[in-house]
Design a protein around this motif. Structure first.
Motif, PDB file in Angstrom:
ATOM      1  N   GLY A 193       0.799  -1.213   0.000  1.00 12.33           N
ATOM      2  CA  GLY A 193       0.000   0.000   0.000  1.00 12.33           C
ATOM      3  C   GLY A 193       0.834   1.267   0.000  1.00 12.33           C
ATOM      4  N   ALA A 194       2.148   1.136   0.189  1.00  9.16           N
ATOM      5  CA  ALA A 194       3.015   2.313   0.200  1.00  9.16           C
ATOM      6  C   ALA A 194       3.041   2.963  -1.181  1.00  9.16           C
ATOM      7  CB  ALA A 194       4.430   1.917   0.615  1.00  9.16           C
ATOM      8  N   LEU A 195       3.033   4.280  -1.198  1.00  6.14           N
ATOM      9  CA  LEU A 195       3.081   5.023  -2.457  1.00  6.14           C
ATOM     10  C   LEU A 195       4.504   5.005  -3.009  1.00  6.14           C
ATOM     11  CD1 LEU A 195       1.702   6.906  -4.535  1.00  6.14           C
ATOM     12  CD2 LEU A 195       2.336   8.822  -3.050  1.00  6.14           C
ATOM     13  N   LEU A 196       4.672   4.428  -4.201  1.00 10.64           N
ATOM     14  CA  LEU A 196       5.993   4.368  -4.834  1.00 10.64           C
ATOM     15  C   LEU A 196       6.262   5.622  -5.663  1.00 10.64           C
ATOM     16  CD1 LEU A 196       5.912   0.643  -6.040  1.00 10.64           C
ATOM     17  CD2 LEU A 196       7.063   1.594  -4.020  1.00 10.64           C
ATOM     18  N   GLY A 197       5.209   6.221  -6.214  1.00 10.94           N
ATOM     19  CA  GLY A 197       5.409   7.419  -7.014  1.00 10.94           C
ATOM     20  C   GLY A 197       4.149   7.770  -7.772  1.00 10.94           C
ATOM     21  N   ARG A 198       4.222   8.932  -8.456  1.00 17.39           N
ATOM     22  CA  ARG A 198       3.065   9.472  -9.154  1.00 17.39           C
ATOM     23  C   ARG A 198       3.434   9.832 -10.589  1.00 17.39           C
ATOM     24  NH1 ARG A 198      -0.456  12.699  -6.383  1.00 17.39           N
ATOM     25  NH2 ARG A 198       0.039  14.361  -7.843  1.00 17.39           N
ATOM     26  N   ILE A 199       2.506   9.579 -11.485  1.00 18.84           N
ATOM     27  CA  ILE A 199       2.609  10.039 -12.866  1.00 18.84           C
ATOM     28  C   ILE A 199       1.548  11.123 -13.019  1.00 18.84           C
ATOM     29  CG2 ILE A 199       2.378   9.407 -15.305  1.00 18.84           C
ATOM     30  CD1 ILE A 199       2.901   6.440 -14.344  1.00 18.84           C
ATOM     31  N   ALA A 200       1.976  12.370 -13.115  1.00 18.54           N
ATOM     32  CA  ALA A 200       1.008  13.467 -13.177  1.00 18.54           C
ATOM     33  C   ALA A 200       0.221  13.402 -14.481  1.00 18.54           C
ATOM     34  CB  ALA A 200       1.729  14.799 -13.055  1.00 18.54           C
ATOM     35  N   VAL A 201      -1.063  13.679 -14.395  1.00 16.44           N
ATOM     36  CA  VAL A 201      -1.960  13.671 -15.554  1.00 16.44           C
ATOM     37  C   VAL A 201      -2.726  14.990 -15.532  1.00 16.44           C
ATOM     38  CG1 VAL A 201      -3.897  12.477 -16.683  1.00 16.44           C
ATOM     39  CG2 VAL A 201      -2.183  11.151 -15.417  1.00 16.44           C
ATOM     40  N   PRO A 202      -2.845  15.664 -16.676  1.00 21.66           N
ATOM     41  CA  PRO A 202      -3.469  16.996 -16.659  1.00 21.66           C
ATOM     42  C   PRO A 202      -4.987  17.002 -16.548  1.00 21.66           C
ATOM     43  CG  PRO A 202      -2.678  16.483 -18.859  1.00 21.66           C
ATOM     44  CD  PRO A 202      -2.229  15.367 -17.962  1.00 21.66           C
ATOM     45  N   GLU A 203      -5.632  15.835 -16.435  1.00 27.79           N
ATOM     46  CA  GLU A 203      -7.072  15.780 -16.205  1.00 27.79           C
ATOM     47  C   GLU A 203      -7.327  14.788 -15.077  1.00 27.79           C
ATOM     48  OE1 GLU A 203      -9.669  16.105 -19.882  1.00 27.79           O
ATOM     49  OE2 GLU A 203      -7.908  15.126 -20.754  1.00 27.79           O
ATOM     50  N   LYS A 204      -8.555  14.797 -14.553  1.00 28.83           N
ATOM     51  CA  LYS A 204      -8.901  13.892 -13.448  1.00 28.83           C
ATOM     52  C   LYS A 204      -8.925  12.456 -13.957  1.00 28.83           C
ATOM     53  CE  LYS A 204     -12.139  15.055 -10.458  1.00 28.83           C
ATOM     54  NZ  LYS A 204     -13.477  15.208  -9.810  1.00 28.83           N
ATOM     55  N   VAL A 205      -8.178  11.583 -13.288  1.00 31.38           N
ATOM     56  CA  VAL A 205      -7.997  10.216 -13.761  1.00 31.38           C
ATOM     57  C   VAL A 205      -9.111   9.323 -13.203  1.00 31.38           C
ATOM     58  CG1 VAL A 205      -6.375   8.297 -13.944  1.00 31.38           C
ATOM     59  CG2 VAL A 205      -5.509  10.630 -13.718  1.00 31.38           C
ATOM     60  N   SER A 206      -9.656   8.459 -14.081  1.00 31.58           N
ATOM     61  CA  SER A 206     -10.719   7.548 -13.649  1.00 31.58           C
ATOM     62  C   SER A 206     -10.265   6.101 -13.566  1.00 31.58           C
ATOM     63  CB  SER A 206     -11.913   7.641 -14.591  1.00 31.58           C
ATOM     64  OG  SER A 206     -11.553   7.169 -15.882  1.00 31.58           O
ATOM     65  N   ASN A 207      -9.376   5.679 -14.495  1.00 30.53           N
ATOM     66  CA  ASN A 207      -9.071   4.257 -14.554  1.00 30.53           C
ATOM     67  C   ASN A 207      -7.860   4.037 -15.457  1.00 30.53           C
ATOM     68  OD1 ASN A 207      -9.425   1.452 -14.130  1.00 30.53           O
ATOM     69  ND2 ASN A 207     -11.650   1.628 -14.341  1.00 30.53           N
ATOM     70  N   ALA A 208      -7.424   2.791 -15.568  1.00 30.31           N
ATOM     71  CA  ALA A 208      -6.249   2.471 -16.386  1.00 30.31           C
ATOM     72  C   ALA A 208      -6.306   1.003 -16.771  1.00 30.31           C
ATOM     73  CB  ALA A 208      -4.957   2.760 -15.618  1.00 30.31           C
ATOM     74  N   CYS A 209      -5.557   0.655 -17.828  1.00 28.40           N
ATOM     75  CA  CYS A 209      -5.377  -0.757 -18.160  1.00 28.40           C
ATOM     76  C   CYS A 209      -4.054  -0.922 -18.893  1.00 28.40           C
ATOM     77  CB  CYS A 209      -6.526  -1.299 -19.018  1.00 28.40           C
ATOM     78  SG  CYS A 209      -6.516  -0.763 -20.747  1.00 28.40           S
ATOM     79  N   PHE A 210      -3.493  -2.101 -18.781  1.00 31.44           N
ATOM     80  CA  PHE A 210      -2.288  -2.399 -19.544  1.00 31.44           C
ATOM     81  C   PHE A 210      -2.675  -2.816 -20.953  1.00 31.44           C
ATOM     82  CE2 PHE A 210      -0.759  -2.882 -15.182  1.00 31.44           C
ATOM     83  CZ  PHE A 210       0.417  -2.142 -15.255  1.00 31.44           C
ATOM     84  N   GLY A 211      -1.862  -2.369 -21.928  1.00 31.66           N
ATOM     85  CA  GLY A 211      -2.122  -2.651 -23.325  1.00 31.66           C
ATOM     86  C   GLY A 211      -1.039  -3.518 -23.934  1.00 31.66           C
ATOM     87  N   PRO A 212      -0.698  -3.272 -25.191  1.00 29.33           N
ATOM     88  CA  PRO A 212       0.266  -4.122 -25.881  1.00 29.33           C
ATOM     89  C   PRO A 212       1.692  -3.950 -25.366  1.00 29.33           C
ATOM     90  CG  PRO A 212      -0.367  -2.257 -27.250  1.00 29.33           C
ATOM     91  CD  PRO A 212      -1.255  -2.212 -26.044  1.00 29.33           C
ATOM     92  N   ASP A 213       2.532  -4.900 -25.752  1.00 34.32           N
ATOM     93  CA  ASP A 213       3.949  -4.839 -25.409  1.00 34.32           C
ATOM     94  C   ASP A 213       4.596  -3.625 -26.077  1.00 34.32           C
ATOM     95  OD1 ASP A 213       3.348  -7.247 -24.305  1.00 34.32           O
ATOM     96  OD2 ASP A 213       4.640  -8.440 -25.625  1.00 34.32           O
ATOM     97  N   ASN A 214       5.630  -3.115 -25.428  1.00 37.33           N
ATOM     98  CA  ASN A 214       6.425  -2.054 -26.049  1.00 37.33           C
ATOM     99  C   ASN A 214       7.881  -2.513 -26.154  1.00 37.33           C
ATOM    100  OD1 ASN A 214       7.770  -1.428 -23.531  1.00 37.33           O
ATOM    101  ND2 ASN A 214       5.874  -0.419 -22.900  1.00 37.33           N
ATOM    102  N   ALA A 215       8.726  -1.640 -26.694  1.00 39.85           N
ATOM    103  CA  ALA A 215      10.103  -2.024 -27.005  1.00 39.85           C
ATOM    104  C   ALA A 215      10.933  -2.309 -25.766  1.00 39.85           C
ATOM    105  CB  ALA A 215      10.764  -0.917 -27.842  1.00 39.85           C
ATOM    106  N   SER A 216      10.480  -1.841 -24.596  1.00 41.50           N
ATOM    107  CA  SER A 216      11.268  -2.054 -23.372  1.00 41.50           C
ATOM    108  C   SER A 216      11.035  -3.432 -22.775  1.00 41.50           C
ATOM    109  CB  SER A 216      10.899  -0.990 -22.329  1.00 41.50           C
ATOM    110  OG  SER A 216       9.661  -1.310 -21.716  1.00 41.50           O
ATOM    111  N   GLY A 217      10.108  -4.195 -23.347  1.00 44.76           N
ATOM    112  CA  GLY A 217       9.760  -5.488 -22.769  1.00 44.76           C
ATOM    113  C   GLY A 217       8.597  -5.410 -21.812  1.00 44.76           C
ATOM    114  N   GLY A 218       8.135  -4.193 -21.535  1.00 42.60           N
ATOM    115  CA  GLY A 218       6.956  -4.012 -20.693  1.00 42.60           C
ATOM    116  C   GLY A 218       5.721  -3.808 -21.545  1.00 42.60           C
ATOM    117  N   GLN A 219       4.653  -3.399 -20.888  1.00 39.70           N
ATOM    118  CA  GLN A 219       3.410  -3.110 -21.582  1.00 39.70           C
ATOM    119  C   GLN A 219       3.054  -1.639 -21.392  1.00 39.70           C
ATOM    120  OE1 GLN A 219       1.638  -7.079 -19.877  1.00 39.70           O
ATOM    121  NE2 GLN A 219       0.091  -6.211 -21.226  1.00 39.70           N
ATOM    122  N   ASP A 220       2.417  -1.070 -22.409  1.00 39.98           N
ATOM    123  CA  ASP A 220       1.957   0.307 -22.284  1.00 39.98           C
ATOM    124  C   ASP A 220       0.775   0.365 -21.322  1.00 39.98           C
ATOM    125  OD1 ASP A 220       3.870   1.102 -24.065  1.00 39.98           O
ATOM    126  OD2 ASP A 220       2.509   1.272 -25.778  1.00 39.98           O
TER     127      ASP A 220
END
Ligand code: MG
Length: 327
Positions: free
Chosen positions: A278-305
């Protein structure tokens, strides 16, 4: 620096990423604005088998439509409209999407018919003979059970459903088993909202956003963590439910979990990344009020967008992590 550079620097400041998150993001990752023009976006899901190489499907709840973004081509548009204010959704193991309908006060399944047209069928709309409130968000576990939250936002928020009353007297978290049995698995929420499992499905995290509808200072704006246990009846139940994280600004509406068990959460002005503790690791600032998120396709780093729904828009940032959800 010219004016254009100043403007770019300003935009960068608005969309900053905490340095502590650098190991969890693709090198140089920045938040990108992809699609605008909605009223209140929610319910993103990655559908790898749809469109040209997969699409992100998401809701514009007051706009009463379901939208898509196709990463391979950058195309976006309306998937369907007149959808009775759908909200959260998840992939259905048998093909298709399970989604929450505020307007019809139900959880429904959308699949593609033999002629390519959408076929939408009800999964559940009542509990002990009373209508559900306005199902908000949903996950499907490995055994095919559907877990969803049922707050009242669709009954009173303008444009998010139809005016109505609570009929069963609460705002519960439910589990719908493949044999059709519906059970209230948590009944002590003010307004349950986003939910997601830990990677091993031993824990279920559920957000409570009671403060949205009851602005009293002690109303809920937190995420709770439950243990998932198998009862004598062979069905899964919840125990525990301690508060895992209190959201400092706004509420955690929807969120997703990565393969290491971190929670990628919406909040007032950022995506919050939480450790399993539950500890906060960090924040990604977004210029609008955020409602939700999902992981998408793979990217070049080996992670997912990571795709982020926020107010009028859909955003993306390239991460170095993998989703906890099966592909
Ligand atoms: Mg929600």
């Amino acid at each position: 620096m010219g004016d254009d550079d100043d403007a770019a620097a300003g935009a960068g400041a608005q969309t900053g990423v905490d340095e502590a998150l650098a190991p969890l993001l693709a090198p140089g990752a920045r938040l990108e604005h992809l699609v605008g023009g909605s009223t209140w976006t929610e319910g993103p899901v990655w559908l790898p088998d749809e469109g040209n190489g997969g699409v992100v499907r998401f809701s514009d709840i007051p706009g009463d439509r379901i939208l898509f973004f196709e990463p391979a081509t950058g195309a976006s548009g309306v998937h369907r409209s007149g959808v009775e204010h759908t909200n959260g959704r998840a992939r259905w193991p048998g093909g298709g999407v399970v989604q929450c309908s505020h307007g019809l006060r139900r959880v429904e399944l959308e699949q593609t018919g033999p002629d390519g047209e959408p076929v939408v069928t009800e999964l559940v709309s009542s509990y002990r003979g009373a209508r559900l409130n306005s199902p908000n968000d949903v996950v499907v576990d490995a055994a095919g059970s559907v877990w969803f939250t049922d707050p009242t936002y669709g009954l009173f928020q303008p444009g998010e459903g139809h005016p109505g009353e609570r009929e069963y007297g609460g705002c519960h978290v439910f589990r719908l088993d493949p044999d059709g049995q519906l059970e209230a698995v948590a009944t002590d929420f003010e307004q349950p909202n986003g939910l997601a499992f830990s990677p091993d499905e031993a824990r279920l995290y559920v957000a409570d956003t009671g403060v949205i509808s009851d602005r009293a200072g002690d109303s809920a704006h937190h995420v709770r963590a439950f243990d998932v246990v198998v009862g004598d009846d062979g069905r899964r139940h919840l125990t525990g439910g301690a508060v895992l994280h209190v959201c400092e600004r706004g509420v955690v509406d929807g969120f997703r979990v990565d393969a290491e068990g971190r929670l990628w959460c919406s909040s007032e002005d950022a995506v919050l990344v939480l450790a399993p503790s539950g500890a906060l690791l960090g924040r990604i600032a977004v210029p609008e009020k955020v409602s939700n998120a999902c992981f998408g396709p793979d990217n070049a780093s080996g992670g997912q967008d990571l795709y982020v729904t926020a107010s009028t828009s859909l955003y993306r940032i390239a991460t170095a992590v993998r989703s906890a959800e099966p592909r």
